[in-house]
Design a protein around this motif. Structure first.
Motif, mmCIF file in Angstrom:
data_model
loop_
_atom_site.group_PDB
_atom_site.id
_atom_site.type_symbol
_atom_site.label_atom_id
_atom_site.label_comp_id
_atom_site.label_asym_id
_atom_site.label_seq_id
_atom_site.Cartn_x
_atom_site.Cartn_y
_atom_site.Cartn_z
ATOM 1 N N LEU A 84 36.178 148.173 140.322
ATOM 2 C CA LEU A 84 36.837 146.908 140.595
ATOM 3 C C LEU A 84 38.217 147.077 141.211
ATOM 4 O O LEU A 84 38.810 146.101 141.660
ATOM 5 C CB LEU A 84 36.931 146.071 139.316
ATOM 6 C CG LEU A 84 35.603 145.534 138.781
ATOM 7 C CD1 LEU A 84 35.844 144.557 137.644
ATOM 8 C CD2 LEU A 84 34.781 144.864 139.878
ATOM 9 N N THR A 85 38.735 148.300 141.247
ATOM 10 C CA THR A 85 39.974 148.540 141.977
ATOM 11 C C THR A 85 39.735 148.569 143.481
ATOM 12 O O THR A 85 40.692 148.614 144.257
ATOM 13 C CB THR A 85 40.622 149.865 141.527
ATOM 14 O OG1 THR A 85 39.644 150.899 141.550
ATOM 15 C CG2 THR A 85 41.191 149.742 140.119
ATOM 16 N N THR A 86 38.477 148.556 143.889
ATOM 17 C CA THR A 86 38.114 148.444 145.298
ATOM 18 C C THR A 86 37.952 146.969 145.638
ATOM 19 O O THR A 86 37.098 146.287 145.048
ATOM 20 C CB THR A 86 36.801 149.196 145.585
ATOM 21 O OG1 THR A 86 36.932 150.555 145.178
ATOM 22 C CG2 THR A 86 36.448 149.126 147.054
ATOM 23 N N VAL A 96 29.027 148.736 137.638
ATOM 24 C CA VAL A 96 30.365 148.294 137.993
ATOM 25 C C VAL A 96 31.349 148.897 137.004
ATOM 26 O O VAL A 96 31.145 148.822 135.785
ATOM 27 C CB VAL A 96 30.461 146.749 137.995
ATOM 28 C CG1 VAL A 96 31.911 146.292 138.163
ATOM 29 C CG2 VAL A 96 29.593 146.166 139.105
ATOM 30 N N GLY A 97 32.405 149.514 137.549
ATOM 31 C CA GLY A 97 33.362 150.218 136.702
ATOM 32 C C GLY A 97 34.784 149.709 136.852
ATOM 33 O O GLY A 97 35.068 148.805 137.639
ATOM 34 N N THR A 98 35.662 150.311 136.066
ATOM 35 C CA THR A 98 37.060 149.890 135.945
ATOM 36 C C THR A 98 37.120 148.424 135.514
ATOM 37 O O THR A 98 37.967 147.652 135.979
ATOM 38 C CB THR A 98 37.866 150.112 137.246
ATOM 39 O OG1 THR A 98 37.430 151.322 137.880
ATOM 40 C CG2 THR A 98 39.344 150.285 136.928
ATOM 41 N N VAL A 99 36.210 148.047 134.632
ATOM 42 C CA VAL A 99 36.167 146.678 134.112
ATOM 43 C C VAL A 99 37.111 146.591 132.916
ATOM 44 O O VAL A 99 36.932 147.307 131.927
ATOM 45 C CB VAL A 99 34.739 146.291 133.695
ATOM 46 C CG1 VAL A 99 34.720 144.890 133.104
ATOM 47 C CG2 VAL A 99 33.787 146.389 134.879
ATOM 48 N N THR A 100 38.102 145.716 133.006
ATOM 49 C CA THR A 100 39.056 145.553 131.904
ATOM 50 C C THR A 100 39.186 144.109 131.450
ATOM 51 O O THR A 100 39.947 143.817 130.535
ATOM 52 C CB THR A 100 40.455 146.068 132.301
ATOM 53 O OG1 THR A 100 40.896 145.354 133.463
ATOM 54 C CG2 THR A 100 40.422 147.567 132.596
ATOM 55 N N ASP A 101 38.448 143.210 132.070
ATOM 56 C CA ASP A 101 38.537 141.783 131.755
ATOM 57 C C ASP A 101 37.146 141.227 131.468
ATOM 58 O O ASP A 101 36.210 141.472 132.247
ATOM 59 C CB ASP A 101 39.167 141.045 132.934
ATOM 60 C CG ASP A 101 39.380 139.576 132.630
ATOM 61 O OD1 ASP A 101 38.431 138.794 132.833
ATOM 62 O OD2 ASP A 101 40.488 139.219 132.189
ATOM 63 N N PRO A 102 36.969 140.478 130.370
ATOM 64 C CA PRO A 102 35.649 139.940 130.047
ATOM 65 C C PRO A 102 35.064 139.056 131.150
ATOM 66 O O PRO A 102 33.849 139.040 131.350
ATOM 67 C CB PRO A 102 35.904 139.134 128.769
ATOM 68 C CG PRO A 102 37.088 139.787 128.138
ATOM 69 C CD PRO A 102 37.950 140.214 129.292
ATOM 70 N N ALA A 103 35.914 138.329 131.873
ATOM 71 C CA ALA A 103 35.405 137.473 132.950
ATOM 72 C C ALA A 103 34.769 138.305 134.059
ATOM 73 O O ALA A 103 33.720 137.933 134.605
ATOM 74 C CB ALA A 103 36.537 136.610 133.513
ATOM 75 N N ASP A 104 35.382 139.431 134.383
ATOM 76 C CA ASP A 104 34.803 140.320 135.390
ATOM 77 C C ASP A 104 33.497 140.922 134.894
ATOM 78 O O ASP A 104 32.547 141.097 135.665
ATOM 79 C CB ASP A 104 35.784 141.437 135.741
ATOM 80 C CG ASP A 104 36.960 140.942 136.579
ATOM 81 O OD1 ASP A 104 36.808 139.902 137.257
ATOM 82 O OD2 ASP A 104 38.017 141.591 136.543
ATOM 83 N N LEU A 105 33.464 141.253 133.606
ATOM 84 C CA LEU A 105 32.230 141.807 133.036
ATOM 85 C C LEU A 105 31.102 140.785 133.149
ATOM 86 O O LEU A 105 29.983 141.123 133.567
ATOM 87 C CB LEU A 105 32.454 142.204 131.573
ATOM 88 C CG LEU A 105 31.366 143.050 130.904
ATOM 89 C CD1 LEU A 105 31.946 143.824 129.729
ATOM 90 C CD2 LEU A 105 30.199 142.196 130.411
ATOM 91 N N ARG A 106 31.404 139.546 132.798
ATOM 92 C CA ARG A 106 30.377 138.504 132.868
ATOM 93 C C ARG A 106 29.889 138.323 134.304
ATOM 94 O O ARG A 106 28.679 138.222 134.548
ATOM 95 C CB ARG A 106 30.942 137.188 132.339
ATOM 96 C CG ARG A 106 29.910 136.058 132.348
ATOM 97 C CD ARG A 106 30.515 134.732 131.946
ATOM 98 N NE ARG A 106 30.838 134.704 130.528
ATOM 99 C CZ ARG A 106 32.079 134.674 130.048
ATOM 100 N NH1 ARG A 106 33.115 134.704 130.879
ATOM 101 N NH2 ARG A 106 32.292 134.640 128.754
#
Length: 217
Positions: free
Chosen positions: A49-51, A73-83
């Motif tokens: 997600l840093t890309t 999908v990696g560099t996930v630090t936020d639940p909204a992005d995970l969803r």
């Protein structure tokens, strides 16, 4: 604590024992690199997600490459992005941290998650919460012998080292019992910046040769 069945890594990823991490400037740079990696025998990648634009590009990339690659999908630090990643079809989630809400969201979404940590407390927290595996990051700080130390108090823990894992380290971690290895720069090199794709294919093939379950069995 986990109360139901533990999610597993996708079958291709588990068999390949290699996740290639792609971290670039823009997601529109992914496609030719993914094409090269798939042709060289890579079966699992992590789009970070840093890309910029990764979540937007995820559906068309999955449509194009899902028959060849597991795409996480990696560099996930936020639940909204995970969803969002889960809703758009990501095959698995990777995060550099261990956070209860991320693990809870992954469980609710029914998607395998690999949380990151370095200390025994961090790694056990992710494992106890139902992670498919835990990411030792940065792996170069501890080395493959760390896995034996972890398996003393946590005999069933599944570990994926990440950070500074080159070809030699990948072989050593797998020999020590790692579930898979997560590899970025030592394999990808400058491919996302317009580098030689033939050289990328050669590097990928070398990693495949030491990581695939058939070769490593």
């Amino acid at each position: 604590m986990i109360t139901g069945p533990r999610p597993s890594l996708p079958e291709r990823t588990a068999a390949a024992r290699l996740i290639v991490v792609l971290r670039g400037e823009r997601a529109d740079q992914y496609a030719p690199v993914l094409e090269t990696l798939a042709s060289a025998g890579i079966r699992s990648v992590e789009l970070t997600l840093t890309t910029a634009g990764t979540l937007e590009e995820l559906p068309p990339l999955l449509e194009r490459f899902c028959e060849q690659l597991d795409i996480g999908v990696g560099t996930v630090t936020d639940p909204a992005d995970l969803r969002t990643a889960a809703e758009r079809g990501a095959h698995f989630i990777v995060t550099p941290i261990t956070r209860a809400d991320l693990l809870e969201f992954a469980a609710e979404a029914g998607i395998a998650i690999v949380p990151g940590g370095l200390t025994p407390s961090e790694l056990h927290e992710g494992w106890a919460a139902g992670a498919a595996a835990v990411k030792v990051f940065p792996a170069s700080v501890v080395g493959p012998a760390y896995l034996k130390d972890l398996r003393g108090p946590f005999p069933g823990i599944r570990v994926i080292p990440s950070g500074g894992v080159d070809l030699e380290a990948a072989a050593a971690w797998l020999q020590a019992g790692a579930e898979a290895v997560s590899v970025g720069g030592p394999l990808v090199g400058d491919a996302l910046k317009g580098g030689d794709l033939e050289a990328l294919a050669e590097r990928a093939a070398r990693f495949v040769g030491v990581t695939t379950r058939e070769a490593g069995a």
